[in-house]
Design a protein around this motif. Sequence first.
Motif, PDB file in Angstrom:
ATOM      1  N   ASP A 124       0.851  -1.188   0.000  1.00 33.45           N
ATOM      2  CA  ASP A 124       0.000   0.000   0.000  1.00 33.45           C
ATOM      3  C   ASP A 124       0.883   1.233   0.000  1.00 33.45           C
ATOM      4  N   ILE A 125       1.066   1.853  -1.164  1.00 32.00           N
ATOM      5  CA  ILE A 125       1.916   3.036  -1.266  1.00 32.00           C
ATOM      6  C   ILE A 125       1.290   4.219  -0.535  1.00 32.00           C
ATOM      7  N   THR A 126      -0.044   4.298  -0.512  1.00 32.46           N
ATOM      8  CA  THR A 126      -0.703   5.434   0.134  1.00 32.46           C
ATOM      9  C   THR A 126      -0.409   5.482   1.622  1.00 32.46           C
ATOM     10  N   SER A 127      -0.452   4.335   2.292  1.00 30.13           N
ATOM     11  CA  SER A 127      -0.176   4.294   3.734  1.00 30.13           C
ATOM     12  C   SER A 127       1.313   4.324   4.045  1.00 30.13           C
ATOM     13  N   MET A 128       2.155   4.210   3.039  1.00 28.57           N
ATOM     14  CA  MET A 128       3.596   4.226   3.257  1.00 28.57           C
ATOM     15  C   MET A 128       4.096   5.630   3.567  1.00 28.57           C
ATOM     16  N   PHE A 129       3.390   6.671   3.095  1.00 36.15           N
ATOM     17  CA  PHE A 129       3.781   8.058   3.315  1.00 36.15           C
ATOM     18  C   PHE A 129       2.657   8.804   4.009  1.00 36.15           C
ATOM     19  N   THR A 130       3.031   9.846   4.752  1.00 37.11           N
ATOM     20  CA  THR A 130       2.035  10.720   5.356  1.00 37.11           C
ATOM     21  C   THR A 130       1.547  11.721   4.317  1.00 37.11           C
ATOM     22  N   ALA A 134       3.679  13.685   0.781  1.00 41.90           N
ATOM     23  CA  ALA A 134       3.241  13.733  -0.620  1.00 41.90           C
ATOM     24  C   ALA A 134       4.008  12.743  -1.488  1.00 41.90           C
ATOM     25  N   PHE A 135       3.994  11.471  -1.057  1.00 40.72           N
ATOM     26  CA  PHE A 135       4.626  10.381  -1.806  1.00 40.72           C
ATOM     27  C   PHE A 135       6.127  10.624  -2.029  1.00 40.72           C
ATOM     28  N   LEU A 141       8.756  16.676   9.229  1.00 39.63           N
ATOM     29  CA  LEU A 141       9.564  16.778  10.447  1.00 39.63           C
ATOM     30  C   LEU A 141       8.790  17.437  11.590  1.00 39.63           C
ATOM     31  N   THR A 142       7.467  17.365  11.564  1.00 42.08           N
ATOM     32  CA  THR A 142       6.672  18.061  12.569  1.00 42.08           C
ATOM     33  C   THR A 142       6.913  17.495  13.962  1.00 42.08           C
ATOM     34  N   GLU A 202      16.660   7.886   7.245  1.00 41.42           N
ATOM     35  CA  GLU A 202      17.003   6.618   6.587  1.00 41.42           C
ATOM     36  C   GLU A 202      15.747   5.925   6.065  1.00 41.42           C
ATOM     37  N   SER A 203      14.673   5.935   6.873  1.00 40.90           N
ATOM     38  CA  SER A 203      13.414   5.328   6.426  1.00 40.90           C
ATOM     39  C   SER A 203      12.840   6.076   5.227  1.00 40.90           C
ATOM     40  N   PHE A 204      12.915   7.406   5.251  1.00 40.84           N
ATOM     41  CA  PHE A 204      12.395   8.191   4.121  1.00 40.84           C
ATOM     42  C   PHE A 204      13.161   7.867   2.847  1.00 40.84           C
ATOM     43  N   MET A 205      14.472   7.711   2.966  1.00 42.68           N
ATOM     44  CA  MET A 205      15.283   7.401   1.789  1.00 42.68           C
ATOM     45  C   MET A 205      14.956   6.015   1.248  1.00 42.68           C
ATOM     46  N   ARG A 206      14.719   5.051   2.142  1.00 44.18           N
ATOM     47  CA  ARG A 206      14.359   3.706   1.689  1.00 44.18           C
ATOM     48  C   ARG A 206      12.993   3.695   1.022  1.00 44.18           C
ATOM     49  N   ARG A 207      12.066   4.485   1.528  1.00 42.96           N
ATOM     50  CA  ARG A 207      10.724   4.496   0.955  1.00 42.96           C
ATOM     51  C   ARG A 207      10.647   5.257  -0.360  1.00 42.96           C
ATOM     52  N   SER A 208      11.441   6.330  -0.493  1.00 41.65           N
ATOM     53  CA  SER A 208      11.363   7.167  -1.687  1.00 41.65           C
ATOM     54  C   SER A 208      12.332   6.740  -2.789  1.00 41.65           C
ATOM     55  N   LYS A 209      13.386   5.976  -2.447  1.00 39.94           N
ATOM     56  CA  LYS A 209      14.367   5.540  -3.446  1.00 39.94           C
ATOM     57  C   LYS A 209      14.603   4.038  -3.317  1.00 39.94           C
TER      58      LYS A 209
END
Length: 508
Positions: A124-130, A134-135, A141-142, A202-209
């Motif tokens: 589920d790509i939609t639930s992978m990002f807040t 925006a994908f 960083l809130t 690190e998680s953001f980089m794994r999810r986006s790349k």
Amino acid sequence: MLIEDLRSAHEDIERLEAAIAERITDEPKHIRNRLARDHEIANFADKITNQSERALHIYNNERDDWTREVQSLTAGDDPFEEFYKQLAGIKDFHRRNANEPVENLERAYKKVENGGPAGGFAGDITSMFTGEEAFGRFFDLTMLHEEFLNLPGIKLERKVTYLHYIDIFDKFGPPELTLKKDEHKMTDAYFSYVGSLADYLESFMRRSKPLENLDAIFRGFLDEFERAWEKGEIPGWETVAKSNGSGPKTQGTGTGIWCADCEKEFKNDNVYRAHLTGKKHIKAATEREASAMESTTAAPLTSVKRLRERAVAEREHRVTRLAASMQTVREDTRVNVERKSGMTDKERTAEIEALYAEDTTMTNGPSHGAGGDDDEDEEDGEKLYNPLKLPLSWDGKPIPFWLYKLHGLGVEFSCEICGNYVYMGRRAFDKHFSEQRHVYGLKCLGITQTGLFREITGIGEAERLWEKICRDRESKEKEGEGVIEMEDSYGAVMPWKVWDDLNKQGLL
């Protein structure tokens, strides 16, 4: 049966390679579909790795059993005896498990629209990002910003805004961050904050790349830190001998008398003797003796402290390197936050509705554009699929939706002076104040100084402001009469009003 396991592994690898080749040739327009494709390719690559390791294990570690099985099929008087024995075992298995489903390998790795498994292979790509991410286009960083504001030492300083935090979250030294190493950076709260920040990046980089070799990149960051730590080149985490200044770096010019306790040179012997009895020298000598005693007795504690410093420094270095590798995402995040901070609730609601419309359009786009629609667009060049009513670019096609949102072209600005003309977007609205239409409207109202009426769009408001400017101008002209100076017969200088009163009384 090792031969069958080996054959199925090779078949699975070939099907996975064909599935990857099928998806690489496709280039979706929406970022969500591109991420889903990349994650599917990454999952297929992991499966190829697993199947290859399985086949290599059979070749290398089970070669004797595999050779024995081949010989049992080829040796002997009746080569089909072993074959029929295995065939009977297979039939017996299916007789005992008659309702077990059979996997269709032809459709195992096909796309969903081509008859593949429902849901695909990307998750589920939609639930992978807040929603804020925006994908994978922006950072979110809130929560880390709130944790940063609650750190010890941060509360005493001025509050750091979220926009400013985006610029300094990877800066761990002055002037951006003035936390003291022993007092603030060695606390559990700071250790938890830096670890959470590094894990998020690190998680953001794994999810986006997903298609990049991130494990090798992260290992490179760690090796770089190890080399810099051994040399003592990590900023703010130098060795104790470098950071605390336990010994003087110089003995002065060599011509005077050097005081090792105060690290000061004296040219005169009498001044040096007087200095030895001073309070500052006695205090410095006492502190030096105490530090020497602590250094000999607290060696084990120093090693434990140094290990904790190393853990904190490693997380700071990882955050710095990760932020540097995603600098474009940070700049886009900053622009997005600045844009949203200047929007009203109505504009934010309109943007969210436009995003939902865009998602629906991009999701259903292939079904509308498949077949002859694209051919018709290319043939007649008149029918364009533009459900969001986007402005057209120089080539006659709708501009990208991200550009439409970036310039705020969905926001309307009306100007009564221009005849209730509606300007789309803040940029066009700000530009029109110096254009001929707005200047001509002001001149029709009798206003000549058009430069003072920026951001004024109402006729009544402009007239009231012009009347006030005229009144202020007249009052200044009247006040200017009292500035006229006169001189009496004795040479005394005075304002004209005072001179006139004295002259009427005959005192001059």
